[in-house]
Design a protein around this motif. Sequence first.
Motif, PDB file in Angstrom:
ATOM      1  N   GLY A  10       0.819  -1.217   0.000  1.00 53.31           N
ATOM      2  CA  GLY A  10       0.000   0.000   0.000  1.00 53.31           C
ATOM      3  C   GLY A  10       0.848   1.260   0.000  1.00 53.31           C
ATOM      4  N   LEU A  11       1.792   1.376   0.940  1.00 51.23           N
ATOM      5  CA  LEU A  11       2.595   2.595   1.025  1.00 51.23           C
ATOM      6  C   LEU A  11       3.556   2.705  -0.146  1.00 51.23           C
ATOM      7  CD1 LEU A  11       3.499   2.783   4.840  1.00 51.23           C
ATOM      8  CD2 LEU A  11       1.736   4.033   3.592  1.00 51.23           C
ATOM      9  N   ARG A  32       8.680 -10.040  -2.916  1.00 52.45           N
ATOM     10  CA  ARG A  32       9.210 -11.396  -2.978  1.00 52.45           C
ATOM     11  C   ARG A  32       8.879 -12.091  -4.287  1.00 52.45           C
ATOM     12  NH1 ARG A  32       6.803 -12.754   2.772  1.00 52.45           N
ATOM     13  NH2 ARG A  32       5.302 -11.322   1.816  1.00 52.45           N
ATOM     14  N   ARG A  38       1.745  -8.022 -11.624  1.00 55.03           N
ATOM     15  CA  ARG A  38       2.647  -6.890 -11.402  1.00 55.03           C
ATOM     16  C   ARG A  38       3.278  -6.435 -12.723  1.00 55.03           C
ATOM     17  NH1 ARG A  38       5.275  -8.378  -5.441  1.00 55.03           N
ATOM     18  NH2 ARG A  38       3.279  -8.216  -4.383  1.00 55.03           N
ATOM     19  N   ASP A  58      13.823 -10.882  -2.161  1.00 51.60           N
ATOM     20  CA  ASP A  58      13.429 -11.072  -0.761  1.00 51.60           C
ATOM     21  C   ASP A  58      14.483 -10.374   0.104  1.00 51.60           C
ATOM     22  OD1 ASP A  58      13.085 -12.029   1.859  1.00 51.60           O
ATOM     23  OD2 ASP A  58      12.194 -13.896   1.132  1.00 51.60           O
ATOM     24  N   VAL A  59      14.075  -9.335   0.853  1.00 51.29           N
ATOM     25  CA  VAL A  59      15.069  -8.551   1.594  1.00 51.29           C
ATOM     26  C   VAL A  59      15.648  -9.294   2.799  1.00 51.29           C
ATOM     27  CG1 VAL A  59      14.163  -6.303   0.916  1.00 51.29           C
ATOM     28  CG2 VAL A  59      13.370  -7.360   3.033  1.00 51.29           C
ATOM     29  N   ASN A  85      10.393  -0.441   2.647  1.00 47.29           N
ATOM     30  CA  ASN A  85       8.986  -0.597   3.033  1.00 47.29           C
ATOM     31  C   ASN A  85       8.585  -2.049   3.200  1.00 47.29           C
ATOM     32  OD1 ASN A  85       8.336   2.047   3.084  1.00 47.29           O
ATOM     33  ND2 ASN A  85       7.016   2.034   1.302  1.00 47.29           N
ATOM     34  N   GLY A  87       7.670  -5.390   4.641  1.00 42.66           N
ATOM     35  CA  GLY A  87       7.302  -5.779   5.994  1.00 42.66           C
ATOM     36  C   GLY A  87       6.052  -6.628   5.972  1.00 42.66           C
ATOM     37  N   ARG A 109      13.289  -6.920   9.215  1.00 50.69           N
ATOM     38  CA  ARG A 109      13.813  -5.691   9.835  1.00 50.69           C
ATOM     39  C   ARG A 109      15.337  -5.587   9.866  1.00 50.69           C
ATOM     40  NH1 ARG A 109       9.719  -2.769   8.549  1.00 50.69           N
ATOM     41  NH2 ARG A 109       7.842  -3.281   9.668  1.00 50.69           N
TER      42      ARG A 109
END
Length: 127
Positions: A10-11, A32, A38, A58-59, A85, A87, A109
């Motif tokens: 969303g953000l 991911r 997309r 994937d962070v 962003n 999360g 995180r």
Amino acid sequence: MYWITGGWGGLGRIFALHLAKNYNATVILSGRNDSAERKKQEAEWQSAGLHIYSIAADVSVRAEVESAYSRIRRQFGEFDGVLHNAGVIEDRYLAQKTPDEVHRSLRQRPTALCGWMRSSETRRSIG
Ligand SMILES: NC(=O)c1ccc[n+]([C@@H]2O[C@H](COP(=O)([O-])OP(=O)(O)OC[C@H]3O[C@@H](n4cnc5c(N)ncnc54)[C@H](OP(=O)(O)O)[C@@H]3O)[C@@H](O)[C@H]2O)c1
């Protein structure tokens, strides 16, 4: 050029559209997966003249972060910023969560992304 991790959320979409529409910025969104849906949205934005691109990374996996960084740098040049962003929202107090829920909420995180950003080479190229 901006890289927004979790950019399909969303953000992330709000920031991406703001930067692309108001500043003609190039924006790379990562999540991911890089689904057909997309890719379709990415093509629609590009037809509308917006420079928004999608990649999968994937962070929480350092190798994926490094590979995404190299690919973005090669394809799009210098970074102006990275918006982290990515999360998983699980809205409950920590004390009420199961160990699995805590793990899912926190694994993005202090992640691979942070370790990678602390590295001197990245600090030099991102500024
Ligand atoms: N919305 C709010 O009001 C608010 C307030 C305070 C803080 N935040 C924080 O801001 C962040 C973004 O919020 P949002 O509302 O945009 O959340 P969101 O809609 O759930 O988007 C988060 C995105 O992160 C991606 N993601 C999750 N794990 C990932 C991983 N390991 N690697 C890469 N991408 C990953 C997801 O995409 P994929 O499924 O494709 O991976 C998802 O699209 C969250 O971390 C949230 O905790 C939000």
